[in-house]
Design a protein around this motif. Sequence first.
Motif: not given
Length: 411
Positions: A168-177
């Motif tokens: 899914l990360a391959r398709w995600t523009d931004r990941i927030i932690a």
Amino acid sequence: MTSIRAQNASGNPIQHKNKKVLRVITRLNIGGPSIQAVSLTSRLKAFGYNSLLVHGSRSPGEGDMGYLLAREGVEALKVPDLQRSVNPKRDFDAACQLYRVLCDFEPDILHTHTAKAGALGRLAAVLYNLTRGRRHPVRMVHTYHGHVFDGYFGKRSTAVFLGLERWLARWTDRIIAISPRIADEITKRYVIGRSDQVCSIRLGFDLAPFVGIDDNMCRAARERLAVPDNTLVVTTVGRLTEIKKHDLFLEMAQRVFSRRQDVLFFVVGDGELRVKLESMARALGLKAVVRFLGWRQDLSTIYAASHLFVLTSRNEGTPVALIEAMASGIPGISTDVGGVRDVITSPSVGSVVPFGDADALASEALSILTRNSTERRAMGMRARDVVSKRFTIERLVREIAHLYGELIDEE
């Protein structure tokens, strides 16, 4: 990690009129993700983002934060099949319903919160971008309010979830932690996403009800909760589930009570382990001093009556109850997990101990409880000062608006 640059010369987020955000969260149970989802939906309107909040169903026994919708003036859409537990048929139906919502709403940004909403929401968005949304693809943002890769599932299930998250990360523009430590765990330990996708944005809350607690409110709270004079109160708040390790809290309580008999212990929350934990408290000889209070909406009263907050979790994101307690002027003690060190920033405001060490928890608790009231009060005021500056809702909204603007400007 990426920086958030979408701002004007004054440092304020650039407004983007009439942009639509679809925000999806698994359920509105008690906890930080629910507060964040509702608050962001409400407050981002000021920056030109019209949001639709979608949520699923709570599990039996979970506390409900749906009341926040009316308080914040947020209209929401419920997808009943969206739920925390794994159920292939309901999960498939929920993904299909989310796809239909995407087709009807046609958002510019999809922002998902919590694991199940993040998985099903982004799966639906991938399909949407390949079909109805191919001319104007939705940009995807996912927030890790923690993660489920330690302490939640067995090795085989965890490996499956990790594989799905990496895809899914391959398709995600931004990941927030929500803390630097969570960001490091996601990218380095679990190898999810790329460094240019991931940013750390601290949580933010309206802490005014807790910061406003004064001596008069403390006296009234102890009277309301029938706390005897000259009795100290140690409190914990959270779901009564395995990951929160309330058995460790009770082990700590036994050690403290063996040294001091002028202490009460409040356990606020509910869940599938309540009966087991009540039985454990009786077996440890703590029945008279441990109060299981269930879910409460008057947490400011609970904190006002307390002298120390203790968190014993095995896994956390950034613990909201710890932030609220410290904003109430209470020192905190916690196991060294997740984003705790982003809250307890120094020994002057609390203590961090290794996970699983009941002796260390008891030692730190006794150290704080043994101090005179003036010293404890000063420690609590330092704790209040730290969290009230670091975890403001205004800062959070600005940073999310920056991130959205950055994504839109990349189109």
